[in-house]
Design a protein around this motif. Structure first.
Motif, PDB file in Angstrom:
ATOM      1  N   ARG A  84     -11.954 -15.101 -10.746  1.00 15.66           N
ATOM      2  CA  ARG A  84     -12.504 -15.780 -11.395  1.00 15.66           C
ATOM      3  C   ARG A  84     -11.667 -16.550 -12.485  1.00 15.66           C
ATOM      4  O   ARG A  84     -12.024 -17.755 -12.788  1.00 15.66           O
ATOM      5  CB  ARG A  84     -13.799 -14.802 -12.117  1.00 15.66           C
ATOM      6  N   ARG A  87      -9.977 -19.589 -10.935  1.00 12.42           N
ATOM      7  CA  ARG A  87     -10.714 -20.786 -10.724  1.00 12.42           C
ATOM      8  C   ARG A  87     -11.160 -21.289 -11.897  1.00 12.42           C
ATOM      9  O   ARG A  87     -11.232 -22.548 -12.296  1.00 12.42           O
ATOM     10  CB  ARG A  87     -12.156 -20.003 -10.026  1.00 12.42           C
ATOM     11  N   ARG A  88     -11.170 -20.480 -13.118  1.00 11.41           N
ATOM     12  CA  ARG A  88     -11.564 -21.156 -14.419  1.00 11.41           C
ATOM     13  C   ARG A  88     -10.401 -21.846 -14.778  1.00 11.41           C
ATOM     14  O   ARG A  88     -10.645 -23.093 -15.316  1.00 11.41           O
ATOM     15  CB  ARG A  88     -12.016 -20.037 -15.409  1.00 11.41           C
ATOM     16  N   LYS A  90      -8.320 -23.191 -12.855  1.00 15.89           N
ATOM     17  CA  LYS A  90      -8.182 -24.454 -12.110  1.00 15.89           C
ATOM     18  C   LYS A  90      -9.172 -25.499 -12.332  1.00 15.89           C
ATOM     19  O   LYS A  90      -8.694 -26.563 -12.423  1.00 15.89           O
ATOM     20  CB  LYS A  90      -8.350 -24.256 -10.604  1.00 15.89           C
ATOM     21  N   SER A  91     -10.341 -25.050 -13.061  1.00 20.25           N
ATOM     22  CA  SER A  91     -11.252 -26.125 -13.465  1.00 20.25           C
ATOM     23  C   SER A  91     -10.816 -26.894 -14.412  1.00 20.25           C
ATOM     24  O   SER A  91     -11.439 -28.227 -14.744  1.00 20.25           O
ATOM     25  CB  SER A  91     -12.537 -25.377 -13.687  1.00 20.25           C
ATOM     26  N   PHE A  92     -10.078 -26.448 -15.232  1.00 21.09           N
ATOM     27  CA  PHE A  92      -9.505 -27.173 -16.362  1.00 21.09           C
ATOM     28  C   PHE A  92      -8.687 -28.556 -16.046  1.00 21.09           C
ATOM     29  O   PHE A  92      -8.758 -29.359 -16.491  1.00 21.09           O
ATOM     30  CB  PHE A  92      -8.664 -26.426 -17.450  1.00 21.09           C
ATOM     31  N   ASP A  94      -9.069 -29.674 -12.573  1.00 21.87           N
ATOM     32  CA  ASP A  94      -9.830 -30.285 -11.458  1.00 21.87           C
ATOM     33  C   ASP A  94     -11.198 -30.233 -11.974  1.00 21.87           C
ATOM     34  O   ASP A  94     -11.824 -29.325 -11.569  1.00 21.87           O
ATOM     35  CB  ASP A  94      -9.669 -29.554 -10.316  1.00 21.87           C
ATOM     36  N   PRO A  95     -11.794 -31.229 -12.771  1.00 23.24           N
ATOM     37  CA  PRO A  95     -13.166 -31.145 -13.105  1.00 23.24           C
ATOM     38  C   PRO A  95     -14.066 -31.274 -11.999  1.00 23.24           C
ATOM     39  O   PRO A  95     -15.225 -30.871 -12.128  1.00 23.24           O
ATOM     40  CB  PRO A  95     -13.410 -32.357 -14.096  1.00 23.24           C
ATOM     41  N   ASN A  96     -13.959 -31.695 -10.885  1.00 25.58           N
ATOM     42  CA  ASN A  96     -14.615 -32.090  -9.673  1.00 25.58           C
ATOM     43  C   ASN A  96     -14.473 -30.744  -8.804  1.00 25.58           C
ATOM     44  O   ASN A  96     -14.474 -30.943  -7.435  1.00 25.58           O
ATOM     45  CB  ASN A  96     -14.479 -33.351  -8.847  1.00 25.58           C
ATOM     46  N   ASP A  97     -14.481 -29.488  -9.185  1.00 26.01           N
ATOM     47  CA  ASP A  97     -14.196 -28.451  -8.448  1.00 26.01           C
ATOM     48  C   ASP A  97     -15.633 -28.111  -7.698  1.00 26.01           C
ATOM     49  O   ASP A  97     -16.402 -28.097  -8.199  1.00 26.01           O
ATOM     50  CB  ASP A  97     -13.824 -27.144  -9.291  1.00 26.01           C
ATOM     51  N   ASN A 103     -14.314 -27.045   0.844  1.00 24.74           N
ATOM     52  CA  ASN A 103     -13.089 -27.691   1.108  1.00 24.74           C
ATOM     53  C   ASN A 103     -12.812 -28.002   2.551  1.00 24.74           C
ATOM     54  O   ASN A 103     -12.826 -27.254   3.388  1.00 24.74           O
ATOM     55  CB  ASN A 103     -12.002 -27.079   0.279  1.00 24.74           C
TER      56      ASN A 103
END
Length: 103
Positions: A84, A87-88, A90-92, A94-97, A103
């Motif tokens: 978690r 992933r959080r 990574k979301s910073f 890549d906003p289109n996660d 995938n």
């Protein structure tokens, strides 16, 4: 002499990054409910998708010898705290996660 100074600075920077990551993991695991397995309350209790239990897919394959092989795959939404956290982070970037299954 310069090599020793550079080596000391690199070691300091490396250790600072390691301790920062460790502190972030501890902080994130404690603020997200404190359960190591991730089985705490969902973040959004009114969302019907978070209230769904694990779902199963059943695959049946017949072999040439007349045997039937049944494979049951169970998908759960329980994730370890490190997943978690990653992933959080990574979301910073890549906003289109999207979920990894798409995938």
């Amino acid at each position: 002499m310069r090599a020793a100074v550079w080596n000391t600075r690199a070691a300091l920077l490396y250790s600072l990054g390691g301790w920062t990551m460790l502190g972030a993991m501890i902080h994130y695991s404690r603020t997200s409910g404190g359960d190591i397995a991730g089985g705490g309350q969902p973040e959004n209790g009114s969302d019907p998708q978070t209230q769904q239990g694990p779902h199963q897919e059943v695959f049946v394959t017949d072999t040439a010898l007349g045997l039937r092989v049944t494979t049951i795959v169970t998908y759960r939404e329980v994730q370890p705290p490190i997943t978690r956290l990653l992933r959080r982070v990574k979301s910073f970037f890549d906003p289109n996660d999207v979920p990894p299954s798409e995938n």
